[in-house]
Scaffold this motif. Structure first.
Motif, PDB file in Angstrom:
ATOM      1  N   LEU A 184      81.099  20.806  35.041  1.00 31.60           N
ATOM      2  CA  LEU A 184      79.759  20.535  34.526  1.00 31.60           C
ATOM      3  C   LEU A 184      79.869  19.525  33.395  1.00 31.60           C
ATOM      4  CD1 LEU A 184      78.263  24.144  34.380  1.00 31.60           C
ATOM      5  CD2 LEU A 184      77.279  22.241  35.678  1.00 31.60           C
ATOM      6  N   GLU A 185      79.128  18.430  33.515  1.00 30.81           N
ATOM      7  CA  GLU A 185      79.123  17.409  32.474  1.00 30.81           C
ATOM      8  C   GLU A 185      77.711  17.297  31.906  1.00 30.81           C
ATOM      9  OE1 GLU A 185      80.010  12.620  31.863  1.00 30.81           O
ATOM     10  OE2 GLU A 185      80.408  13.587  33.804  1.00 30.81           O
ATOM     11  N   ARG A 186      77.626  17.418  30.585  1.00 36.65           N
ATOM     12  CA  ARG A 186      76.323  17.455  29.931  1.00 36.65           C
ATOM     13  C   ARG A 186      75.902  16.072  29.438  1.00 36.65           C
ATOM     14  NH1 ARG A 186      75.078  21.504  24.869  1.00 36.65           N
ATOM     15  NH2 ARG A 186      72.897  21.995  25.386  1.00 36.65           N
ATOM     16  N   HIS A 187      74.630  15.754  29.672  1.00 35.93           N
ATOM     17  CA  HIS A 187      74.038  14.519  29.154  1.00 35.93           C
ATOM     18  C   HIS A 187      72.838  14.897  28.280  1.00 35.93           C
ATOM     19  CE1 HIS A 187      76.543  12.747  32.243  1.00 35.93           C
ATOM     20  NE2 HIS A 187      75.904  13.459  33.172  1.00 35.93           N
ATOM     21  N   ALA A 188      72.190  13.901  27.738  1.00 36.36           N
ATOM     22  CA  ALA A 188      71.072  14.160  26.832  1.00 36.36           C
ATOM     23  C   ALA A 188      69.943  14.924  27.518  1.00 36.36           C
ATOM     24  CB  ALA A 188      70.557  12.850  26.260  1.00 36.36           C
ATOM     25  N   ASP A 189      69.646  14.562  28.771  1.00 42.63           N
ATOM     26  CA  ASP A 189      68.517  15.195  29.445  1.00 42.63           C
ATOM     27  C   ASP A 189      68.845  15.674  30.852  1.00 42.63           C
ATOM     28  OD1 ASP A 189      68.827  12.748  30.607  1.00 42.63           O
ATOM     29  OD2 ASP A 189      66.759  12.068  30.286  1.00 42.63           O
ATOM     30  N   SER A 190      70.126  15.833  31.160  1.00 42.05           N
ATOM     31  CA  SER A 190      70.502  16.308  32.497  1.00 42.05           C
ATOM     32  C   SER A 190      71.947  16.789  32.488  1.00 42.05           C
ATOM     33  CB  SER A 190      70.335  15.195  33.542  1.00 42.05           C
ATOM     34  OG  SER A 190      71.277  14.162  33.317  1.00 42.05           O
ATOM     35  N   TRP A 191      72.316  17.435  33.599  1.00 42.96           N
ATOM     36  CA  TRP A 191      73.691  17.862  33.851  1.00 42.96           C
ATOM     37  C   TRP A 191      74.186  17.195  35.136  1.00 42.96           C
ATOM     38  CZ3 TRP A 191      76.480  21.252  30.781  1.00 42.96           C
ATOM     39  CH2 TRP A 191      75.756  21.966  29.814  1.00 42.96           C
ATOM     40  N   ARG A 206      81.262  17.242  46.183  1.00 41.54           N
ATOM     41  CA  ARG A 206      80.128  16.353  45.926  1.00 41.54           C
ATOM     42  C   ARG A 206      79.580  16.626  44.536  1.00 41.54           C
ATOM     43  NH1 ARG A 206      74.473  18.358  47.999  1.00 41.54           N
ATOM     44  NH2 ARG A 206      74.820  20.529  48.499  1.00 41.54           N
ATOM     45  N   THR A 207      78.713  15.758  44.057  1.00 41.09           N
ATOM     46  CA  THR A 207      78.098  15.952  42.743  1.00 41.09           C
ATOM     47  C   THR A 207      76.586  15.997  42.877  1.00 41.09           C
ATOM     48  OG1 THR A 207      78.005  13.572  42.284  1.00 41.09           O
ATOM     49  CG2 THR A 207      79.972  14.770  41.554  1.00 41.09           C
ATOM     50  N   ILE A 208      75.961  16.717  41.961  1.00 39.33           N
ATOM     51  CA  ILE A 208      74.501  16.783  41.899  1.00 39.33           C
ATOM     52  C   ILE A 208      74.077  16.624  40.443  1.00 39.33           C
ATOM     53  CG2 ILE A 208      74.316  18.222  43.967  1.00 39.33           C
ATOM     54  CD1 ILE A 208      73.454  19.893  40.729  1.00 39.33           C
ATOM     55  N   GLU A 209      72.801  16.302  40.247  1.00 44.45           N
ATOM     56  CA  GLU A 209      72.235  16.210  38.906  1.00 44.45           C
ATOM     57  C   GLU A 209      71.172  17.301  38.764  1.00 44.45           C
ATOM     58  OE1 GLU A 209      73.267  13.835  36.692  1.00 44.45           O
ATOM     59  OE2 GLU A 209      74.692  13.152  38.211  1.00 44.45           O
ATOM     60  N   ALA A 210      71.032  17.835  37.557  1.00 48.37           N
ATOM     61  CA  ALA A 210      70.018  18.857  37.316  1.00 48.37           C
ATOM     62  C   ALA A 210      69.516  18.760  35.890  1.00 48.37           C
ATOM     63  CB  ALA A 210      70.581  20.249  37.575  1.00 48.37           C
ATOM     64  N   ARG A 270      82.097  28.305  29.379  1.00 56.87           N
ATOM     65  CA  ARG A 270      83.205  27.492  28.855  1.00 56.87           C
ATOM     66  C   ARG A 270      83.334  26.188  29.637  1.00 56.87           C
ATOM     67  NH1 ARG A 270      85.602  32.577  28.107  1.00 56.87           N
ATOM     68  NH2 ARG A 270      86.599  32.509  30.163  1.00 56.87           N
ATOM     69  N   THR A 271      83.105  26.251  30.952  1.00 59.80           N
ATOM     70  CA  THR A 271      83.136  25.030  31.764  1.00 59.80           C
ATOM     71  C   THR A 271      82.074  24.049  31.287  1.00 59.80           C
ATOM     72  OG1 THR A 271      83.947  26.235  33.706  1.00 59.80           O
ATOM     73  CG2 THR A 271      82.896  24.119  34.110  1.00 59.80           C
ATOM     74  N   ALA A 272      80.898  24.588  30.941  1.00 58.00           N
ATOM     75  CA  ALA A 272      79.779  23.732  30.554  1.00 58.00           C
ATOM     76  C   ALA A 272      79.876  23.242  29.115  1.00 58.00           C
ATOM     77  CB  ALA A 272      78.464  24.482  30.743  1.00 58.00           C
ATOM     78  N   LEU A 273      80.301  24.138  28.208  1.00 54.69           N
ATOM     79  CA  LEU A 273      80.188  23.852  26.777  1.00 54.69           C
ATOM     80  C   LEU A 273      81.522  23.743  26.064  1.00 54.69           C
ATOM     81  CD1 LEU A 273      77.354  26.465  26.094  1.00 54.69           C
ATOM     82  CD2 LEU A 273      77.068  23.994  26.428  1.00 54.69           C
ATOM     83  N   ALA A 316      71.080  18.602  27.478  1.00 55.68           N
ATOM     84  CA  ALA A 316      70.259  19.366  28.413  1.00 55.68           C
ATOM     85  C   ALA A 316      70.543  20.861  28.266  1.00 55.68           C
ATOM     86  CB  ALA A 316      70.539  18.903  29.844  1.00 55.68           C
ATOM     87  N   PRO A 317      69.549  21.709  28.526  1.00 58.30           N
ATOM     88  CA  PRO A 317      69.718  23.143  28.281  1.00 58.30           C
ATOM     89  C   PRO A 317      70.513  23.864  29.367  1.00 58.30           C
ATOM     90  CG  PRO A 317      67.516  22.709  29.114  1.00 58.30           C
ATOM     91  CD  PRO A 317      68.171  21.367  28.919  1.00 58.30           C
ATOM     92  N   ILE A 318      71.164  24.951  28.935  1.00 57.97           N
ATOM     93  CA  ILE A 318      71.805  25.894  29.845  1.00 57.97           C
ATOM     94  C   ILE A 318      71.429  27.293  29.391  1.00 57.97           C
ATOM     95  CG2 ILE A 318      73.963  25.736  28.507  1.00 57.97           C
ATOM     96  CD1 ILE A 318      75.454  26.568  31.075  1.00 57.97           C
TER      97      ILE A 318
END
Length: 500
Positions: free
Chosen positions: A179-186, A197-201, A217-220, A346-348
């Motif tokens: 999981l890679e975090r961006h300002a307004d998406s993952w 494959r990859t997806i955006e959310a 932990r994977t995300a943050l 982006a929120p989790i």
């Protein structure tokens, strides 16, 4: 370019499926992924009850019990094929909880939750039939109250099916590995049978159950602020231990309770335990200590005890409970807690705790929690929406079963009851155009035919014999070994036929 979603839900247990369903029904674009089969861990290892949780009153969990009792009514109305009333007999034992405490607790239980369709509690004379012949002579009085039974795995599957019917994408055997975090998406990396494959959310919902901190932990890069207590609960299954359709609830010297419940017509289900768990989450098994504990619990109450040789099957699961610093594993809260991390991107939302009974309300509350961080359209809608197969007139299963017997007089009564309980009003989809047993295709054994396997593989995400025989049904307890092998061979042949 990767596909984009409003909500990416990790975890195909009851909480993940419930959140995905609610969000999809509001018009959100939702993706749900589960690394194994739906309900393959905690959600299929429950005591299989939709109940208020009588014992939670001792921990003053009045909000949880009240909400659970209200939800019991909602779920019973929306899934009358897989949820039905069950009577519980609670013997009084000298030296344990006094009668006044039991009576007061049941009086509160009767009054919490508002309008009820189930009968209230009442006193029992255990020296009369049928209890006199089942229980020890020292047990002379007790109480009876009502709650509900649920086919837990099927509840998860039907919830996921409804989510998909409302536009969600449901992927089993698919793991989120990054999981890679961006300002307004993952950006999420998924790996499954179809490769990587990859997806955006816009938002991630971490409903991974016992793996909730692993996903966090994977995300943050670290766990969430909430602490997780992993508590194992185990059950044993024995040949039917007593006649009657009622269950027993047994108080134990350590102040825990153990249920003995009629199970799959020919068996009795006994559980559960509460043990701190620190082992492999993919290989959770009952211990020798737990087996002995449950056998002793029954022997303490029944005239005929349970021996090790009587145990025909077992199962165990790990509950991802919110760490509230309770001294005992049995008193740590079963309420649900959300942790939302929205600082710096982006929120989790991570889900801790919860119980099957409150999953629908949990989903509503999760989306309310997210509404402050992302656009969540609409309002809660699931309270009056039957699950697949549950759209019976007035929720009357008996009337539905009678009508089904009129339409399909060629189906043997016991087989028809099993199919009606499993599939409800979708029974006719399972049967298709068949007008005889031969029309259901290959005979696998017992009352299982190819038409049912085809339905489960096509509509209910079943990919293996275990998916069918232990989760979407409990046919493994009834079928001979050659039939179980035949089901496995059927899925093997299906996979080979689909391979280019």
């Amino acid at each position: 370019m990767s596909e984009a979603y409003d909500l990416f839900v990790i975890g195909g247990g009851i909480n993940g499926a419930g959140i995905a369903r609610d969000a999809a029904g509001r018009g959100m674009k939702v993706l749900l992924v589960e690394k194994d089969d739906l309900a393959s861990h905690t959600s299929s290892a429950s005591t299989k009850l939709v109940h208020g949780g009588l014992r939670y009153l001792e921990q003053f969990e009045f909000r949880l019990v009240g909400e659970s009792l209200r939800e019991r009514e909602v779920l019973l109305a929306n899934a009358p094929h897989i949820i039905w009333p069950l009577r519980f007999v609670l013997p009084h034992v000298k030296g344990m909880r006094p009668k006044w405490m039991l009576q007061l607790g049941l009086a509160i239980y009767d009054r919490l939750g508002g309008k009820k369709t189930l009968p209230g509690s009442h006193r029992l004379d255990l020296r009369k039939a049928p209890h006199q012949a089942i229980l020890q002579d020292s047990l002379k009085s007790g109480f009876e109250y009502a709650d509900c039974w649920v086919e837990d795995s099927r509840l998860v599957v039907l919830t996921a099916m409804d989510a998909e019917a409302r536009g969600a994408t449901v992927l089993t055997r698919t793991e989120c590995t990054a999981l890679e975090r961006h300002a307004d998406s993952w950006t999420a990396t998924l790996e499954g049978d179809g490769g990587k494959r990859t997806i955006e959310a816009a938002c991630v919902v971490n409903a991974a159950g016992p793996w909730v901190d692993t996903v966090a932990r994977t995300a943050l890069g670290s766990g969430t602020p909430a602490h997780l207590r992993l508590v194992k609960g185990s059950h044993i299954i024995v040949p039917r231990a007593y006649p009657g359709d009622h269950a027993y609830i047994f108080q134990q010297p350590d102040k825990r309770i153990v249920f003995a419940i009629p199970y799959e017509r020919d068996f009795t289900l006994i559980g559960t335990t509460d043990m701190l768990y620190e082992g492999d989450l993919d290989r959770v098994e009952i211990s020798a200590e737990e087996r002995a504990y449950l056998r002793e619990a029954v022997t303490r109450y029944f005239r005929s005890g349970v021996t090790e040789e009587d145990i025909v099957s077992t199962y165990a699961g790990v509950r991802p409970l919110y760490e509230d610093k309770a001294a005992s594993n049995s008193t740590v809260t079963r309420d649900y807690v959300f942790e939302v991390e929205a600082e710096g991107g982006a929120p989790i939302l991570s889900v801790y705790g919860g119980k099957i009974t409150t999953y629908r309300k949990l989903a509503e509350h999760a989306l309310e929690k997210l509404a402050g961080h992302i656009d969540v359209p609409g309002e809660g809608w699931t309270a009056d929406a039957p699950l697949p197969g549950g759209d019976m007139k007035d929720g009357d299963f008996a009337h539905f079963l009678w009508e089904a017997s009129e339409r399909h007089p060629w189906i043997p009564p016991e087989m028809l009851l099993r199919l009606a309980r499993a599939y409800g009003t979708r029974l006719d989809i399972v049967v298709g155009e068949a007008s005889s047993l031969e029309g259901l295709g290959e005979y696998l054994g017992g009352d299982l035919y190819e038409a049912e396997l085809t339905y489960l593989a096509t509509h209910e995400y079943a990919r293996s014999a275990e998916d069918v025989l232990w989760r979407r049904s409990k046919l493994a307890l009834h079928l001979p070994q050659d039939a179980i092998l035949a089901v496995g061979a059927w899925f093997d042949a299906r996979r080979e036929a689909a391979t280019p």
